[in-house]
Design a protein around this motif. Structure first.
Motif, PDB file in Angstrom:
ATOM      1  N   VAL A  40       0.828  -1.203   0.000  1.00  0.00           N
ATOM      2  CA  VAL A  40       0.000   0.000   0.000  1.00  0.00           C
ATOM      3  C   VAL A  40       0.864   1.254   0.000  1.00  0.00           C
ATOM      4  N   ALA A  41       0.588   2.139  -0.947  1.00  0.00           N
ATOM      5  CA  ALA A  41       1.244   3.447  -1.002  1.00  0.00           C
ATOM      6  C   ALA A  41       0.165   4.514  -1.046  1.00  0.00           C
ATOM      7  N   ARG A  42       0.417   5.666  -0.447  1.00  0.00           N
ATOM      8  CA  ARG A  42      -0.582   6.733  -0.383  1.00  0.00           C
ATOM      9  C   ARG A  42       0.050   8.063  -0.776  1.00  0.00           C
ATOM     10  N   GLY A  43      -0.568   8.712  -1.757  1.00  0.00           N
ATOM     11  CA  GLY A  43      -0.103  10.030  -2.174  1.00  0.00           C
ATOM     12  C   GLY A  43      -1.142  11.085  -1.844  1.00  0.00           C
ATOM     13  N   PHE A  44      -0.788  12.002  -0.944  1.00  0.00           N
ATOM     14  CA  PHE A  44      -1.757  12.995  -0.489  1.00  0.00           C
ATOM     15  C   PHE A  44      -1.661  14.319  -1.246  1.00  0.00           C
ATOM     16  N   THR A  45      -0.650  14.462  -2.083  1.00  0.00           N
ATOM     17  CA  THR A  45      -0.502  15.649  -2.927  1.00  0.00           C
ATOM     18  C   THR A  45      -0.189  15.173  -4.346  1.00  0.00           C
ATOM     19  N   PRO A  46      -0.335  16.041  -5.354  1.00  0.00           N
ATOM     20  CA  PRO A  46       0.006  15.607  -6.711  1.00  0.00           C
ATOM     21  C   PRO A  46       1.468  15.209  -6.841  1.00  0.00           C
ATOM     22  N   TYR A  47       2.342  15.847  -6.085  1.00  0.00           N
ATOM     23  CA  TYR A  47       3.763  15.540  -6.191  1.00  0.00           C
ATOM     24  C   TYR A  47       4.090  14.214  -5.516  1.00  0.00           C
ATOM     25  N   VAL A 106      -0.646  -7.632  -9.905  1.00  0.00           N
ATOM     26  CA  VAL A 106      -1.645  -6.642 -10.305  1.00  0.00           C
ATOM     27  C   VAL A 106      -1.361  -5.327  -9.592  1.00  0.00           C
ATOM     28  N   ILE A 107      -1.691  -4.226 -10.257  1.00  0.00           N
ATOM     29  CA  ILE A 107      -1.563  -2.885  -9.687  1.00  0.00           C
ATOM     30  C   ILE A 107      -2.931  -2.217  -9.750  1.00  0.00           C
ATOM     31  N   ALA A 108      -3.324  -1.542  -8.691  1.00  0.00           N
ATOM     32  CA  ALA A 108      -4.577  -0.791  -8.666  1.00  0.00           C
ATOM     33  C   ALA A 108      -4.278   0.683  -8.420  1.00  0.00           C
ATOM     34  N   LEU A 109      -4.786   1.534  -9.313  1.00  0.00           N
ATOM     35  CA  LEU A 109      -4.567   2.977  -9.224  1.00  0.00           C
ATOM     36  C   LEU A 109      -5.921   3.683  -9.241  1.00  0.00           C
ATOM     37  N   PRO A 110      -6.567   3.771  -8.096  1.00  0.00           N
ATOM     38  CA  PRO A 110      -7.884   4.417  -8.042  1.00  0.00           C
ATOM     39  C   PRO A 110      -7.790   5.924  -8.215  1.00  0.00           C
ATOM     40  N   GLU A 111      -8.765   6.477  -8.948  1.00  0.00           N
ATOM     41  CA  GLU A 111      -8.850   7.928  -9.176  1.00  0.00           C
ATOM     42  C   GLU A 111      -7.488   8.515  -9.521  1.00  0.00           C
ATOM     43  N   ILE A 112      -6.871   7.964 -10.530  1.00  0.00           N
ATOM     44  CA  ILE A 112      -5.505   8.354 -10.894  1.00  0.00           C
ATOM     45  C   ILE A 112      -5.418   9.823 -11.314  1.00  0.00           C
ATOM     46  N   ASP A 113      -6.531  10.400 -11.729  1.00  0.00           N
ATOM     47  CA  ASP A 113      -6.528  11.793 -12.184  1.00  0.00           C
ATOM     48  C   ASP A 113      -6.790  12.806 -11.073  1.00  0.00           C
ATOM     49  N   ALA A 114      -7.256  12.354  -9.918  1.00  0.00           N
ATOM     50  CA  ALA A 114      -7.819  13.259  -8.911  1.00  0.00           C
ATOM     51  C   ALA A 114      -6.834  14.308  -8.409  1.00  0.00           C
ATOM     52  N   CYS A 119      -7.368   0.841 -13.220  1.00  0.00           N
ATOM     53  CA  CYS A 119      -7.460   2.272 -12.941  1.00  0.00           C
ATOM     54  C   CYS A 119      -8.920   2.718 -12.898  1.00  0.00           C
ATOM     55  N   THR A 120      -9.196   3.695 -12.057  1.00  0.00           N
ATOM     56  CA  THR A 120     -10.459   4.418 -12.119  1.00  0.00           C
ATOM     57  C   THR A 120     -10.135   5.905 -12.218  1.00  0.00           C
ATOM     58  N   ARG A 121     -11.125   6.712 -12.596  1.00  0.00           N
ATOM     59  CA  ARG A 121     -10.937   8.156 -12.656  1.00  0.00           C
ATOM     60  C   ARG A 121     -12.036   8.837 -11.857  1.00  0.00           C
ATOM     61  N   SER A 122     -11.742  10.029 -11.370  1.00  0.00           N
ATOM     62  CA  SER A 122     -12.699  10.730 -10.515  1.00  0.00           C
ATOM     63  C   SER A 122     -13.933  11.155 -11.294  1.00  0.00           C
ATOM     64  N   ALA A 155     -15.399  11.343 -15.748  1.00  0.00           N
ATOM     65  CA  ALA A 155     -15.120  11.206 -17.174  1.00  0.00           C
ATOM     66  C   ALA A 155     -15.322  12.546 -17.861  1.00  0.00           C
ATOM     67  N   ASP A 156     -14.250  13.177 -18.291  1.00  0.00           N
ATOM     68  CA  ASP A 156     -14.323  14.456 -18.988  1.00  0.00           C
ATOM     69  C   ASP A 156     -13.076  14.624 -19.833  1.00  0.00           C
ATOM     70  N   GLU A 157     -12.906  15.793 -20.405  1.00  0.00           N
ATOM     71  CA  GLU A 157     -11.760  16.025 -21.279  1.00  0.00           C
ATOM     72  C   GLU A 157     -10.447  15.889 -20.525  1.00  0.00           C
ATOM     73  N   PHE A 158     -10.433  16.298 -19.255  1.00  0.00           N
ATOM     74  CA  PHE A 158      -9.207  16.238 -18.470  1.00  0.00           C
ATOM     75  C   PHE A 158      -8.703  14.803 -18.343  1.00  0.00           C
ATOM     76  N   SER A 159      -9.608  13.876 -18.110  1.00  0.00           N
ATOM     77  CA  SER A 159      -9.204  12.487 -17.883  1.00  0.00           C
ATOM     78  C   SER A 159      -9.213  11.638 -19.150  1.00  0.00           C
ATOM     79  N   GLU A 160      -9.468  12.239 -20.303  1.00  0.00           N
ATOM     80  CA  GLU A 160      -9.503  11.488 -21.556  1.00  0.00           C
ATOM     81  C   GLU A 160      -8.191  10.765 -21.854  1.00  0.00           C
ATOM     82  N   PRO A 161      -7.024  11.306 -21.472  1.00  0.00           N
ATOM     83  CA  PRO A 161      -5.785  10.559 -21.709  1.00  0.00           C
ATOM     84  C   PRO A 161      -5.778   9.178 -21.071  1.00  0.00           C
TER      85      PRO A 161
END
Length: 230
Positions: free
Chosen positions: A79-86, A105-113, A149-152, A154-160
């Protein structure tokens, strides 16, 4: 689908298998429990270790512990936790070094948030997201492992993320309960006491319990690993 014991009173549901590459999991509602269910199910079937990089509301792994049919499987989730974008970007930078032959397996929830916020210190969040996705895609390709992966939203920002994904799974709410739909998979149905179906933690816990006979040959061992909790 083979029946379970009368005590479980739940037919063994078909859950989608996850293949090497990035899989985008979309949901009508909160995708946390379906994501955690797929992570645990894959670990029990495939063996090996999992990596969970949490962010925001996904930093807590309490529900992950609740859905697992055997708590020892949690000892195989790093388990790793990132509380800021950096912090989040640094964790994804370190994925390649952390992943080894045991990683399944790797799980990256809300990778765009994290990259949508105002605390980017002049950096462009979408550019940071694209760079992060490039690193993740390289790991998935070079190590030949699945990345969920999940995203926060679905919009243009997370389209990549959608563009980088080799497959998409959708969890749809239906009158008969949650249904996974993918390019080559569709859930046939779940059967619960009295015909009631729910999407709570208890529901997903029972789904994994019903599949337990399929997992009996899996080896469950390992150590707890946590990082990125600053």
């Amino acid at each position: 689908m083979a029946p379970t014991t009368d005590a479980q009173s739940l037919t063994i549901p078909e859950l989608p298998s996850v293949e090497a590459g990035i899989t985008l999991l979309e949901a009508d509602g909160d995708p946390r429990l379906p994501l955690q269910t797929l992570l645990v199910d894959h670990l029990l079937l495939a063996g090996g270790r999992g990596v969970w990089v949490g962010t925001g509301r996904y930093c807590s792994t309490d529900t992950l512990a609740q859905v697992a049919p055997d708590r020892r499987v949690l000892e195989r989730v790093d388990v790793a936790r990132g509380f800021t974008p950096y912090q989040h970007a640094a964790l994804l930078d370190g994925l390649a070094a952390h992943v080894d032959e045991e990683t399944a397996v790797i799980a990256l929830p809300e990778i765009d948030a994290q990259y949508r916020g105002d605390d980017l210190q002049g950096n462009d969040g979408r550019t940071m997201l694209v760079r992060a996705l490039a690193r993740v895609a390289a790991v998935a390709r070079e190590k030949e492992i699945p990345v969920l992966c999940t995203r926060s939203r679905a919009d243009e920002f997370s389209e990549p993320l959608a563009a980088a994904s080799s497959s998409t799974l959708t969890v749809r709410d239906t009158p008969m309960g949650p249904r996974f739909v993918g390019e080559v998979f569709e859930t046939l149905g779940y059967e619960l006491d009295g015909g009631w179906v729910q999407t709570t933690i208890a529901f997903w816990e029972r789904v994994l319990e019903a599949r337990q006979p399929l997992h009996d040959t899996a080896t469950i061992s390992g150590e707890v690993f946590a990082r990125g909790t600053v």
